[in-house]
Structure formats: C-alpha cells, structure tokens
Design an enzyme around this catalytic site. Structure first.
Site, PDB file in Angstrom:
ATOM      1  N   CYS A   1       4.154  -2.141 -28.740  1.00 37.44           N
ATOM      2  CA  CYS A   1       5.204  -1.440 -29.471  1.00 37.44           C
ATOM      3  C   CYS A   1       5.102  -1.791 -30.942  1.00 37.44           C
ATOM      4  CB  CYS A   1       6.581  -1.838 -28.953  1.00 37.44           C
ATOM      5  SG  CYS A   1       6.848  -1.467 -27.204  1.00 37.44           S
TER       6      CYS A   1
ATOM      7  N   GLY B   1       2.353   2.596 -30.096  1.00 42.01           N
ATOM      8  CA  GLY B   1       3.174   3.142 -29.021  1.00 42.01           C
ATOM      9  C   GLY B   1       3.420   4.613 -29.218  1.00 42.01           C
TER      10      GLY B   1
ATOM     11  N   ASN C   1       9.185  -6.033 -29.420  1.00 38.67           N
ATOM     12  CA  ASN C   1       7.771  -5.860 -29.109  1.00 38.67           C
ATOM     13  C   ASN C   1       7.320  -7.071 -28.319  1.00 38.67           C
ATOM     14  OD1 ASN C   1       5.013  -5.288 -29.051  1.00 38.67           O
ATOM     15  ND2 ASN C   1       4.662  -6.086 -31.106  1.00 38.67           N
ATOM     16  N   GLY C   2       6.760  -6.845 -27.128  1.00 40.58           N
ATOM     17  CA  GLY C   2       6.274  -7.955 -26.327  1.00 40.58           C
ATOM     18  C   GLY C   2       6.637  -7.781 -24.865  1.00 40.58           C
TER      19      GLY C   2
ATOM     20  N   TYR D   1      -8.579  -4.785 -30.916  1.00 36.07           N
ATOM     21  CA  TYR D   1      -8.288  -3.408 -30.535  1.00 36.07           C
ATOM     22  C   TYR D   1      -6.987  -2.849 -31.082  1.00 36.07           C
ATOM     23  CZ  TYR D   1      -7.323   0.557 -27.408  1.00 36.07           C
ATOM     24  OH  TYR D   1      -7.030   1.799 -26.898  1.00 36.07           O
TER      25      TYR D   1
END
Length: 484
Positions: A12, A38, A115-116, A256
């Site tokens: 995210c 996201g 986020n996570g 990535y």
C-alpha cells in the site's frame, strides 16, 4: 490465514500533508506517484478546521475520483491523508478501502491509514471481540483504531503508544486528528516512510521520496523505527513508542516494489538495482549477444548486467501500459492471455541472437516460461535467464502477499529444475550476500539493516499467528532447519 500466491503483489501507499492550502489536491498528486504500491482501491480524508471529509472507492486513484468529478473539490481544508491499497489482509470490498475513520471521546473524529501486515492480528481481533467491538471492515488496518478506542489509558497519546506496542509485524501508519497529523513506524522499519517540506512550509509524510518529488517537497528525513512523528500548527515533534528497535527494511522494496526514482534510507533504488544486475553478471557470466530486461521493474538491473558484462543492452521487450495486471486472473489460460497482451518482443533485437533475459524475481514461473517461449518464437537462438535477486523460497508476513510456499517455484524445485520448467537455456540467481552488497549496509552495526527472510528464512521477529503454518510449510518442504 495462508493465501495462495498470485504474484509479487504490491502493498500500500501512504501520503499525508499538513498545513498547506489545497491539501487534498496535493494528496491526490502524491498518491498518483505511489499508484504502483496498490491498485485495488484509493481514498483521501481531508481536515477542514476539524471537520473531516472523505472520498474512497475501488479501483485506480483516477478511476475512484473520476466517477464523481466534484469529489476532490469537496475535500476542503489544509490537511489531508490518503491511501492506495493492495490487499494483504482482509477482503476486497470497499469497506476495507482506507483511510478509515473513528470517533474518539477526547479528540473527536480521527482517520487512519496503514501500510503493512500485522502478524498478531487474529489474536488482537479475538481480544477486541471479547470486549464487544463491532468491526467496520475485515482487514488488520482497523485494529489500531479499535485498540485506541478501547484502551484504558487516560489520554489519546497514551492510548496510541499502548496500541502501537500491542500490534506486531510490519506497519507504517498515518493518522489524522482534528489538530494533528501523526506517523508511526514499526520497530523494524520494514516499510519506508519519509518526511518532506513543501515550499509554503507545509509538511508531507509519505511512503516514498518519488511522491515528495511529485508535489515539489524537499526531503527532510526518514521516519525511524519505533518513532511517532507529530505534526501540528506548532511544528513537528518526535516521540518514541519503543526504543527496542532493529532496522530490517524489506529488501523487496529495493528489488521490486519501490519506484526506481525513489531513495530509500539514502540509497537510490535505481542504482541499487543496477548493482544487483552487475553483481549477478559477475557471479554468473554467460556468452551472449544482447541483454534485455523484463519491463519495467527489471530494466535498471538489466542495464547493470550489460555494463558489468560488456554485452550490448537493448530494448528487446515492450510493455503495454494499458492492460490490467495478470496475477488477479482466475485461470492460467487467462493469465497467459494477459501476459501476451501486456508484453511484446522487438524481433529485430532478439532474432538470431543469444539473449540474456534479466528479471527481478521468479514467483511461480509461469510468466517466465511464457516470456522465454515468446523470445524463442521471435527467433532468439538461446535465452539465458538471470534473476537479480536470490531464489524466493519463504513467505513474507510483513506486508507482501506471499504467505505460503505452495506456489513458490523456488521453494519446491532446484534451480536446474526451474530452468527446465521455464524452458530457459540457463538460469542463475543473485546470491543473498550479493544482494546485501548491492544494496549496501543501512546502518553501522553488524546487522546489514535488511530483511532477507524471503530468501534465507531468517525472520527478524516472532511470527505469532503465522508460526504454526510456517512450521508446517518448512517441515513439508525441508527448507530450513530451525527457522523462526
């Protein structure tokens, strides 16, 4: 608990601004540069002198706001936080699209974006259910807000600190109350979070420096593990919810996930990827005529491979930017069709040549097999695949949707077997030591400051909810003795 792996799925993206006119527009622009993190949903909450306004929906950021052209203009105020979502926990419904909103007896309304992935989410959910909490969504992102609301601490600040010490795993949070924007990062700093300053004096906190660049903000500093950053009309202050910290930023950010124009903890993502490509060229040389990269995340590594090997680099593949992602397709036939629509070969670059194909990773191997076949159909004499990261063998539990080894080709096959499965003439991966060397040490201690658990099984934290499932996977495959 354990999801089937659909690919290297993004996590995210977070973006928040405090103290700047037209904050919602700035947040929209910042989120646009974080869209790679996201694509399932997006939302923005603005703060107009303590009154909150929210717009959220499923789809890409532009799609969410184009459905209601007036929505962005209605997000008034000089503060806002926003979120682009890829689901690592919870279902794909609009109720899980963030930021989420809560009512609090002391501060009034507050909003939260995350986020996570929490590794003890199941445990916390059961505790909250026992207290009579009714959840508004199914993702683990809501849990911090509910812990704050049910805390026995006398102040919002104390409730937040207690809640942050109760959640475990990977988390970068952005919260907004009527009077402040607050950021917090887990004790290992798995996810990047940076602070910037706008020309008008406003403060930005977001997931990557590319978003700072997008809105013309200058980089101030990284949010450090265990920190709470509080921004209000008096300026910025720093607190700690814990000092028991151990930097272990996700190495997949460099490989990535992050945009190549971002800088993570002082290291250029593009330069790190070039060094990864150069290192795998040194570790696994091959005679060839041309080096090409799989667009787009592997192009930096392909350039590095070419420079280190002395083999000519060329644009051998083209990516159609307007095709939806293939990992969400329900059948392999549809995924193959999606890849064929997304990627095409420049025949004049590869025809009659021995080709080095550089990619950032191999997850299940089906896409790699299709690309190798595509190159050979275009006339390539041979295809030598070089992966600019180590073999992906282990699940991730900190915010990347790789939570089982079932479909990880590297967990179930040797390198030689993978080579045969993807029909390459040769295959080689970057070593773990080569990866760490390519990124560079992120602190001065003996620890290199990176999480490489996906490759070596050395998790920097307990796994809590996931431990039993992980132990079963390790036992089944005989991957790693004593992993924890």
């Amino acid at each position: 608990m354990f999801n089937e792996v659909k690919g290297l799925n993004e996590e995210c993206g977070l973006f928040g601004v405090w103290g700047s006119p037209n904050a919602a527009q700035l947040t929209y622009d910042g989120l646009h540069s974080l869209q790679h993190r996201g694509q399932e949903g997006a939302g923005i909450v603005s703060n107009d002198q303590g009154t909150f306004h929210r717009h959220r929906g499923l789809g890409l950021l532009g799609e969410v706001f184009s459905r209601d052209p007036e929505a962005l203009h209605q997000l008034t105020g000089d503060a806002a936080i926003g979120h682009v979502r890829y689901a690592t926990a919870g279902n794909h419904g609009v109720e899980n699209i963030q930021p989420m909103q809560f009512e609090h007896p002391e501060v009034g309304e507050f909003a939260l974006a995350h986020n996570g992935n929490l590794t003890n989410a199941n445990q916390i959910r059961q505790e909250l259910l026992a207290k009579g909490v009714t959840f508004q969504a199914t993702s683990d992102s809501e849990l911090l807000g509910e812990l704050i609301q049910t805390s026995n601490e006398p102040s919002f600040a104390g409730q937040l600190i207690a809640a942050l010490n109760h959640v475990h795993g990977g988390f970068a949070y952005l919260l907004m109350t009527p009077n402040a924007m607050i950021a917090a990062l887990d004790p290992n700093g798995f996810r990047p979070l940076v602070i910037g300053e706008l020309p008008d004096g406003g403060t930005v906190i977001c997931s990557e420096t590319c978003a700072l660049d997008q809105v013309g903000a200058s980089f101030v500093r990284d949010v450090e593990p265990g920190e709470i950053i509080i921004v209000n009309n008096d300026g910025m202050s720093i607190q700690h919810f814990t000092t028991d910290t151990h930097l272990a930023i996700c190495s997949m950010e460099y490989i990535y996930f992050a945009r190549p124009d971002s800088i993570i903890r002082g290291i250029s993502v593009h330069d790190a990827r070039k060094r990864m490509g150069a290192k795998v060229a040194q570790e696994h040389p091959v005679k060839a005529d041309v080096v090409i990269g799989v667009p787009n995340s592997s192009l930096s590594a392909a350039i590095g491979y070419a420079q280190a090997s002395g083999i000519h680099y060329d644009m051998g593949m083209i990516k159609n930017q307007y095709v939806a992602r293939t990992f969400i397709e329900p059948t392999q036939a549809k995924r193959d069709r999606g890849v064929s629509m997304k990627l095409s070969v420049v025949k004049s670059v590869v025809a009659g040549k021995d080709v080095v194909l550089v990619d950032d990773s191999i997850v299940r191997g089906t896409t790699s097999k299709y690309i190798v076949r595509l190159l050979k159909r275009a006339g390539a004499k041979s295809v030598h695949v070089r992966i600019a990261s180590p073999v992906l063998k282990f699940p991730c539990y900190y915010g990347i949707d790789i939570q089982t080894t079932k479909e990880l080709i590297g967990a179930n096959n040797t390198v030689d077997e993978i080579r045969d499965l993807i029909e390459a003439d040769s295959l080689a991966y970057l070593s773990v030591d080569g990866l760490v060397e390519s990124i560079g040490a992120l602190n001065d201690s003996a620890n290199h400051g990176l999480c490489t658990a996906y490759f070596d099984g050395n998790y920097p934290t307990p796994l809590y909810d996931y431990q039993a499932g992980f132990d079963a996977e390790v036992t089944r495959l005989g991957l790693y003795e004593g992993a924890n």
